[in-house]
Write an enzyme that holds these catalytic residues in place. Structure first.
Site, PDB file in Angstrom:
ATOM      1  N   GLU A  93       0.822  -1.217   0.000  1.00 31.48           N
ATOM      2  CA  GLU A  93       0.000   0.000   0.000  1.00 31.48           C
ATOM      3  C   GLU A  93       0.858   1.270   0.000  1.00 31.48           C
ATOM      4  OE1 GLU A  93      -3.814  -1.734   2.473  1.00 31.48           O
ATOM      5  OE2 GLU A  93      -2.399  -0.466   3.568  1.00 31.48           O
ATOM      6  N   CYS A  95      -1.505  33.823  10.130  1.00 33.43           N
ATOM      7  CA  CYS A  95      -1.396  34.517  11.409  1.00 33.43           C
ATOM      8  C   CYS A  95      -1.163  33.601  12.587  1.00 33.43           C
ATOM      9  CB  CYS A  95      -2.649  35.348  11.643  1.00 33.43           C
ATOM     10  SG  CYS A  95      -2.610  36.808  10.643  1.00 33.43           S
ATOM     11  N   GLU A  96      -0.070  32.878  12.566  1.00 30.97           N
ATOM     12  CA  GLU A  96       0.369  32.191  13.766  1.00 30.97           C
ATOM     13  C   GLU A  96       1.812  31.753  13.603  1.00 30.97           C
ATOM     14  OE1 GLU A  96      -0.951  28.017  14.436  1.00 30.97           O
ATOM     15  OE2 GLU A  96      -2.726  28.734  13.374  1.00 30.97           O
ATOM     16  N   ARG A 108       3.040  19.923   6.669  1.00 30.50           N
ATOM     17  CA  ARG A 108       3.888  18.898   7.306  1.00 30.50           C
ATOM     18  C   ARG A 108       4.959  19.485   8.244  1.00 30.50           C
ATOM     19  NH1 ARG A 108       6.834  15.780   5.053  1.00 30.50           N
ATOM     20  NH2 ARG A 108       6.340  13.919   6.263  1.00 30.50           N
TER      21      ARG A 108
END
Ligand code: LLP
Length: 443
Positions: free
Chosen positions: A292, A363-364, A331
């Site tokens: 997979e 905004c962080e 990520r």
């Protein structure tokens, strides 16, 4: 050979085409994803070759990248699909995947999605007691017997980030071996609804010899050995299951092979290394092998192309602010993942090299694409790519801060002999994800 290469002229190329030219001529806005179709072919070919001599299904984990064009292409190459939601199943059907080569995974599959899966005759993994109940109900509603695999949690530590480890005993996935008999009895009790055809396990994702896991390894141990450890456990379970009269044919060893995110040139386990560690076990039990892969098929086929908005300094930190962000590519923020970053064009010889955090406009402070990167100070508007963004980047993108979902382009090589005119080599396809319309630009 890899699709993205920095040439001696200082430009970043994708399959013979300057990324800078793509930015200037092909693409109306940034950030955007740029994929290489030939690289998808090469990655697929590595799996196909590795599996020669075995009965197998390459089930592409479509959560990694669900662009319809990429799905259709991987289906055309011969992949099945690995699905974790009803919508992924619907998309796989739309992309033309053969449902009999599809596997529906997940610890919280919904009844209505299981009914669709039963109706379409896809393989379904049993993940828990309640999941088995739901699969039985779905079989009754659809009026079809479901081919099921038992997802066994083998308790093998893949030595990866805790968020992407799935096969250890305290994870939410699969069933533990002490419950195996309960599940076998439950399957036996539903001969009209369930047909047990195999066993499945999945250890985790980003399994590599990359530098973040290397110190944990014992001398002489290879990371692919954990696939061997898991496969040994799994064939023992398969022997036990067969001893009880079940005719099961499929061993599904999941996905998980990592890639060289660090661009160190380290020798990483290849699909062949992986398959060779389990080949004798599969042949000795006359099994059909399902794998997979997600990341190892598509991650290195794409990058996120951004434009530099500006450069600033605060305290001891230098920042390159780009138009891409954690909304398009999460990520680094979510896992602290490293993805290689470079500028797409050469810098003037006297450009100062500094250490920068590459950040977006969201905004962080969690909004970064890379920390502490040595880069030449870029001009405003310069192109900057985040590499290895073909897997779990667009598929995890959000519209946080009301950013637009980025367009995706892919590059096809039309005529390899025509190298003198770069632009004649390529065709870009742009999928508008909302309307499903496809636009193309041919150079
Ligand atoms: N099979 C199962 C049951 C899985 O849960 C996964 C991934 C795969 C196959 C494919 O694994 P791969 O070959 O891609 O490693 N968002 C994370 C990765 C999450 C992986 C979840 N499961 C990331 O960005 O690293």
């Amino acid at each position: 050979r890899h699709c993205f290469t920095k040439s001696d002229d200082g430009y970043l190329y994708c399959e013979g085409l300057r990324v800078q030219d793509v930015m200037e001529t092909a693409v109306e806005r940034s950030p955007f994803y740029l994929y290489s179709k030939p690289q998808i072919n090469r990655n697929f070919e590595a799996y196909r070759e590795a599996l020669e001599g075995l009965n197998s299904i390459i089930g592409y984990a479509i959560k990694a990248n669900n662009n319809l064009k990429i799905l259709e292409h991987l289906r055309m190459l011969g992949c099945g699909a690995v699905l974790v939601s009803g919508n992924e199943l619907r998309l796989a059907l739309k992309a033309g995947f053969d449902p009999k080569r599809c596997i529906f995974n997940g610890n919280g599959k919904l009844l209505e999605d299981l009914v669709l899966a039963a109706h379409e005759s896809v393989f379904v993994n049993i993940d828990s007691e309640f999941d088995l109940d739901n699969i039985v109900s779905a079989a009754r509603i659809a009026g079809k017997k479901v081919n099921v695999l038992l997802r066994i949690n083998p308790d093998v530590d893949p030595q990866v980030h805790a968020y992407v480890a799935t096969g250890n005993k305290n994870s939410k996935f699969g069933i533990r071996n002490e419950k195996l008999q309960w599940f076998l009895d439950a399957v036996k009790a539903h001969p009209n609804e369930l047909k047990l055809v195999g066993a499945h396990c999945h250890l985790g994702s980003t399994i590599t010899k990359a530098i973040d896991v290397a110190p944990l390894l014992l001398v002489g141990e290879s990371v692919v050995d954990i696939f061997r450890d898991a496969a040994v456990l799994m064939v023992n379970y398969i022997d036990q299951i067969r001893d009880q009269g079940f005719e099961i044919d499929y061993l599904n060893i999941g996905g998980g092979l990592g890639i060289d995110y660090y661009h160190t040139g380290a020798v990483l386990p290849t699909p062949k290394d992986l398959i060779d560690t389990v080949r004798d076990l599969v042949l000795s039990r006359d099994l059909n092998l399902i794998i997979e892969p997600g990341r190892s098929l598509v991650a290195n086929t794409g990058c996120l192309v951004n434009r530099v908005t500006g450069v600033k300094t605060n305290g001891t930190k230098n920042f390159i602010v780009v138009d891409g962000s954690m909304s398009e590519l999460i990520r680094p923020s979510l896992y602290g993942a490293y993805q290689h970053i470079e500028l797409v064009s050469p810098s003037p010889p006297d450009a100062e090299i500094s250490t920068f955090d590459v950040v977006g406009p969201v905004c962080e402070s969690a909004d970064f694409l890379g920390k502490d990167r040595e880069l030449p100070t870029p001009e405003r508007g310069a192109g900057l790519v985040v590499h290895d963004a073909g897997a779990y980047c667009m598929s995890m993108a959000s519209t946080y801060n009301l950013k637009m979902r980025p367009p995706e382009y892919w590059l096809k090589v039309m005529r390899r002999d025509h190298v003198s005119v770069d632009l004649a080599l390529a065709q870009y396809l742009y999928m508008d994800r909302e309307s499903g319309q496809q636009a193309s630009q041919i150079f």
